[in-house]
Write a protein that holds these residues in place. Structure first.
Motif, PDB file in Angstrom:
ATOM      1  N   ARG A  73       0.831  -1.204   0.000  1.00  0.00           N
ATOM      2  CA  ARG A  73       0.000   0.000   0.000  1.00  0.00           C
ATOM      3  C   ARG A  73       0.867   1.257   0.000  1.00  0.00           C
ATOM      4  N   ALA A  74       1.925   1.257   0.823  1.00  0.00           N
ATOM      5  CA  ALA A  74       2.825   2.406   0.862  1.00  0.00           C
ATOM      6  C   ALA A  74       3.515   2.595  -0.487  1.00  0.00           C
ATOM      7  N   ALA A  75       3.909   1.495  -1.125  1.00  0.00           N
ATOM      8  CA  ALA A  75       4.557   1.578  -2.434  1.00  0.00           C
ATOM      9  C   ALA A  75       3.589   2.118  -3.488  1.00  0.00           C
ATOM     10  N   PHE A  76       2.327   1.720  -3.398  1.00  0.00           N
ATOM     11  CA  PHE A  76       1.306   2.216  -4.323  1.00  0.00           C
ATOM     12  C   PHE A  76       1.134   3.723  -4.172  1.00  0.00           C
ATOM     13  N   HIS A  77       1.038   4.200  -2.943  1.00  0.00           N
ATOM     14  CA  HIS A  77       0.866   5.633  -2.717  1.00  0.00           C
ATOM     15  C   HIS A  77       2.104   6.411  -3.173  1.00  0.00           C
ATOM     16  N   HIS A  78       3.288   5.832  -2.971  1.00  0.00           N
ATOM     17  CA  HIS A  78       4.494   6.493  -3.460  1.00  0.00           C
ATOM     18  C   HIS A  78       4.462   6.601  -4.983  1.00  0.00           C
ATOM     19  N   ALA A  79       4.097   5.522  -5.662  1.00  0.00           N
ATOM     20  CA  ALA A  79       4.058   5.534  -7.124  1.00  0.00           C
ATOM     21  C   ALA A  79       3.054   6.570  -7.627  1.00  0.00           C
ATOM     22  N   ARG A  80       1.926   6.683  -6.949  1.00  0.00           N
ATOM     23  CA  ARG A  80       0.919   7.678  -7.331  1.00  0.00           C
ATOM     24  C   ARG A  80       1.489   9.082  -7.197  1.00  0.00           C
ATOM     25  N   ARG A  81       2.215   9.346  -6.106  1.00  0.00           N
ATOM     26  CA  ARG A  81       2.824  10.659  -5.898  1.00  0.00           C
ATOM     27  C   ARG A  81       3.921  10.926  -6.921  1.00  0.00           C
ATOM     28  N   PHE A  82       4.750   9.925  -7.199  1.00  0.00           N
ATOM     29  CA  PHE A  82       5.811  10.091  -8.186  1.00  0.00           C
ATOM     30  C   PHE A  82       5.233  10.433  -9.546  1.00  0.00           C
ATOM     31  N   PHE A  83       4.174   9.722  -9.954  1.00  0.00           N
ATOM     32  CA  PHE A  83       3.549   9.996 -11.240  1.00  0.00           C
ATOM     33  C   PHE A  83       3.030  11.427 -11.276  1.00  0.00           C
ATOM     34  N   ALA A  84       2.405  11.875 -10.199  1.00  0.00           N
ATOM     35  CA  ALA A  84       1.887  13.242 -10.160  1.00  0.00           C
ATOM     36  C   ALA A  84       3.008  14.268 -10.283  1.00  0.00           C
ATOM     37  N   LEU A  85       4.141  14.016  -9.659  1.00  0.00           N
ATOM     38  CA  LEU A  85       5.258  14.955  -9.731  1.00  0.00           C
ATOM     39  C   LEU A  85       5.873  14.989 -11.122  1.00  0.00           C
ATOM     40  N   CYS A  86       5.725  13.900 -11.890  1.00  0.00           N
ATOM     41  CA  CYS A  86       6.198  13.915 -13.268  1.00  0.00           C
ATOM     42  C   CYS A  86       5.400  14.902 -14.123  1.00  0.00           C
ATOM     43  N   LYS A  87       4.191  15.225 -13.683  1.00  0.00           N
ATOM     44  CA  LYS A  87       3.312  16.118 -14.430  1.00  0.00           C
ATOM     45  C   LYS A  87       3.315  17.532 -13.852  1.00  0.00           C
ATOM     46  N   ALA A  88       3.834  17.701 -12.634  1.00  0.00           N
ATOM     47  CA  ALA A  88       3.727  18.977 -11.935  1.00  0.00           C
ATOM     48  C   ALA A  88       4.605  20.033 -12.585  1.00  0.00           C
ATOM     49  N   ALA A  89       4.128  21.268 -12.560  1.00  0.00           N
ATOM     50  CA  ALA A  89       4.897  22.372 -13.138  1.00  0.00           C
ATOM     51  C   ALA A  89       5.908  22.905 -12.134  1.00  0.00           C
TER      52      ALA A  89
END
Length: 236
Positions: free
Chosen positions: A220-236
């Motif tokens: 679960r922690a790894a899933f939440h990390h991956a979700r955050r990492f993906f979002a930061l790939c899109k962040a300005a």
């Protein structure tokens, strides 16, 4: 004898522009991957998350405490050299998506799967242009080629950093649809619960196994990390 760990050799971790991307400097030294490639990421927020991990190190450097750095390393050294192969491996989940394989009993589990998973299949049709059909049992039954092609095109459009995170979003849930929903910013706790409907049902019947629960919490922690990492790939 304790294992050797590298000592912190720098005072400050800072974000610096480089070419079309961003890197982290440890004092004046640009950060590199374990394989000595330049660590260059696509957005300033992602670089800042990596810098924050290095800045937080005290005394000795603990790689296990730096998940953003590890995922960036993986994107550069493992995903980028075989991006098409990684994308196709993930796209193949569409033909065996968790959300499509349903129990035929007991009635409570059948109902819970339908209530949780049917709306996600409807969402995929509306948002991703792909209608995946549920079936009863575990025997494989192929999905529509048009639906699989639509999903595959979306996966192949991801860059190496997005794919590194998307790999965990999909593999940890067993669902391409849930992976896309996480990448699109849907609530992570809700999506994780949807991926574990079968396990939760078993826990309600037989109780919680401590070892299995601990493993699930790490995932679960790894899933939440991956979700955050993906979002930061899109962040300005």
């Amino acid at each position: 004898m304790s294992e050797w760990a590298p000592k912190r050799f720098y005072d400050h971790a800072t974000v610096e522009p480089v070419g079309a991307g961003w890197t982290v400097h440890l004092d004046a030294r640009p950060l590199r991957t374990p394989g000595k490639s330049p660590l260059v990421v696509p957005t300033p927020p992602l670089a800042q998350a990596i810098a924050d991990e290095w800045q937080a190190q005290e005394g000795t450097i603990d790689p296990t405490a730096m998940p953003f750095t590890r995922t960036a390393n993986s994107a550069i050294e493992k995903v980028a050299p075989q991006r098409a192969e990684v994308a196709q491996m993930l796209a193949d989940y569409g033909d065996s998506d968790l959300l499509c394989y349903r129990a035929d009993h007991p009635e409570g589990l059948v109902r819970r799967q339908a209530e949780g998973w049917d709306p996600m299949l409807d969402w995929a049709e509306r948002t991703l242009g792909a209608r995946l059909e549920p079936r009863t049992g575990v025997m494989h039954a192929a999905q529509s080629p048009a639906a699989l092609e639509a999903l595959s095109a979306r996966v192949h459009a991801l860059d190496s950093f997005e794919l590194a995170a998307f790999h965990d979003l999909v593999s940890l849930t067993g669902s391409l649809v849930l992976g896309f929903a996480a990448a699109e910013g849907q609530d992570g706790d809700t999506l994780w619960a949807l991926s574990r409907i079968d396990e939760t049902w078993q826990e309600e019947l037989w109780g919680v196994d401590d070892e299995a629960h601990a493993t699930a919490e790490r995932k679960r922690a790894a899933f939440h990390h991956a979700r955050r990492f993906f979002a930061l790939c899109k962040a300005a």
